[in-house]
Scaffold this motif. Structure first.
Motif, PDB file in Angstrom:
ATOM      1  N   ALA A 107       0.883  -1.164   0.000  1.00  0.00           N
ATOM      2  CA  ALA A 107       0.000   0.000   0.000  1.00  0.00           C
ATOM      3  C   ALA A 107       0.920   1.213   0.000  1.00  0.00           C
ATOM      4  CB  ALA A 107      -0.901  -0.003   1.233  1.00  0.00           C
ATOM      5  N   LEU A 108       0.934   1.964  -1.116  1.00  0.00           N
ATOM      6  CA  LEU A 108       1.895   3.061  -1.283  1.00  0.00           C
ATOM      7  C   LEU A 108       1.224   4.418  -1.482  1.00  0.00           C
ATOM      8  CD1 LEU A 108       4.384   1.239  -3.691  1.00  0.00           C
ATOM      9  CD2 LEU A 108       4.655   1.621  -1.249  1.00  0.00           C
ATOM     10  N   GLY A 109      -0.016   4.543  -1.009  1.00  0.00           N
ATOM     11  CA  GLY A 109      -0.694   5.824  -1.138  1.00  0.00           C
ATOM     12  C   GLY A 109      -1.437   6.000  -2.442  1.00  0.00           C
ATOM     13  N   PHE A 110      -1.487   4.966  -3.278  1.00  0.00           N
ATOM     14  CA  PHE A 110      -2.274   5.020  -4.502  1.00  0.00           C
ATOM     15  C   PHE A 110      -3.704   4.613  -4.167  1.00  0.00           C
ATOM     16  CE2 PHE A 110       1.997   3.764  -6.270  1.00  0.00           C
ATOM     17  CZ  PHE A 110       2.281   4.994  -6.848  1.00  0.00           C
ATOM     18  N   SER A 111      -4.609   4.694  -5.145  1.00  0.00           N
ATOM     19  CA  SER A 111      -5.999   4.304  -4.915  1.00  0.00           C
ATOM     20  C   SER A 111      -6.147   2.784  -4.829  1.00  0.00           C
ATOM     21  CB  SER A 111      -6.883   4.836  -6.047  1.00  0.00           C
ATOM     22  OG  SER A 111      -6.456   4.286  -7.280  1.00  0.00           O
ATOM     23  N   HIS A 112      -5.082   2.056  -5.192  1.00  0.00           N
ATOM     24  CA  HIS A 112      -5.107   0.600  -5.193  1.00  0.00           C
ATOM     25  C   HIS A 112      -3.802   0.082  -4.596  1.00  0.00           C
ATOM     26  CE1 HIS A 112      -3.026   2.050  -8.732  1.00  0.00           C
ATOM     27  NE2 HIS A 112      -2.316   0.930  -8.706  1.00  0.00           N
ATOM     28  N   ASN A 113      -3.811  -1.172  -4.143  1.00  0.00           N
ATOM     29  CA  ASN A 113      -2.586  -1.806  -3.669  1.00  0.00           C
ATOM     30  C   ASN A 113      -1.759  -2.241  -4.867  1.00  0.00           C
ATOM     31  OD1 ASN A 113      -3.373  -1.448  -1.063  1.00  0.00           O
ATOM     32  ND2 ASN A 113      -3.820  -3.596  -0.652  1.00  0.00           N
ATOM     33  N   VAL A 114      -0.455  -2.169  -4.740  1.00  0.00           N
ATOM     34  CA  VAL A 114       0.462  -2.579  -5.799  1.00  0.00           C
ATOM     35  C   VAL A 114       0.922  -4.000  -5.506  1.00  0.00           C
ATOM     36  CG1 VAL A 114       2.647  -2.091  -6.955  1.00  0.00           C
ATOM     37  CG2 VAL A 114       1.235  -0.207  -6.132  1.00  0.00           C
ATOM     38  N   VAL A 115       0.717  -4.919  -6.472  1.00  0.00           N
ATOM     39  CA  VAL A 115       1.156  -6.304  -6.321  1.00  0.00           C
ATOM     40  C   VAL A 115       2.340  -6.503  -7.258  1.00  0.00           C
ATOM     41  CG1 VAL A 115       0.513  -8.729  -6.530  1.00  0.00           C
ATOM     42  CG2 VAL A 115      -1.175  -7.060  -5.759  1.00  0.00           C
ATOM     43  N   PHE A 116       3.457  -6.987  -6.683  1.00  0.00           N
ATOM     44  CA  PHE A 116       4.697  -7.152  -7.448  1.00  0.00           C
ATOM     45  C   PHE A 116       5.119  -8.614  -7.368  1.00  0.00           C
ATOM     46  CE2 PHE A 116       9.294  -6.844  -8.094  1.00  0.00           C
ATOM     47  CZ  PHE A 116       9.342  -6.035  -9.215  1.00  0.00           C
TER      48      PHE A 116
END
Length: 184
Positions: A107-116
């Motif tokens: 969770a980096l402050g975007f509207s969505h979670n980032v999956v890497f």
């Protein structure tokens, strides 16, 4: 002559180095196995437990590959014997990281979670303590792959110079800027 290229590489006990055709080198050890093909002109020799790299001439191309070949070989030997480790720190309110298998979710402050998706050669570990920034620990025998994965994760949210929010390496010194001052 290249100072890096001249220095020999001592191969520790329990590490197996196989010199193949066309300068394909295989290094096996307790942390894994690495295979890399080097420049065809470089002369790589193994005598007892010492690896040496020589160049055929003093041309600019051969000089540049001399030190590079030796450094990459040394990283392969260190990687399969000890391994490499990089730690990333998430700085920011609400920034979180968790992993399930080889998937890193942030969770980096975007509207969505980032999956890497992390490559299988790299082991990942996340730790989150209350009151401290989340830390992502990456370990691998392959230093090049480890650096590329760490740089890709960091590029998802680079640290900004005013508040320092973002993903940074542990121990990294950031250049900070002074913000606007209020008019009096």
């Amino acid at each position: 002559m290249s100072r890096v290229g001249k220095s020999p590489i001592t191969v520790p006990q329990g590490i197996e180095v196989v010199l193949g055709e066309n300068n394909a080198i295989t290094v096996k050890g307790p942390k894994g196995e690495l295979v890399k093909t080097f420049h065809a002109d470089m002369i790589i020799k193994m005598e007892e437990n010492i690896l040496t790299v020589e160049r055929p001439s003093d041309s600019k191309e051969h000089k540049s590959f001399h030190g590079l070949t030796r450094a990459l070989l040394n990283n392969m030997v260190i990687g399969v014997s000890e391994g490499f480790k990089k730690e990333l720190e998430l700085v920011g309110v609400g920034y979180r990281a968790s992993n399930s298998g080889q998937k890193l979710e942030m969770a980096l402050g975007f509207s969505h979670n980032v999956v890497f998706e992390i490559p299988s050669e790299v082991k990942i570990e996340t730790q989150s303590e209350k009151g401290k920034n989340p830390i992502i620990t990456l370990t691998s025998a392959d230093n090049q792959l480890l650096g590329a994965v760490a740089a890709k994760i960091r590029s998802l949210r680079k640290p900004e110079p005013y508040k320092g929010k973002g993903i940074k390496f542990v121990g990294e010194q950031l250049r900070r800027k002074a913000g606007k001052t209020a008019a009096s």
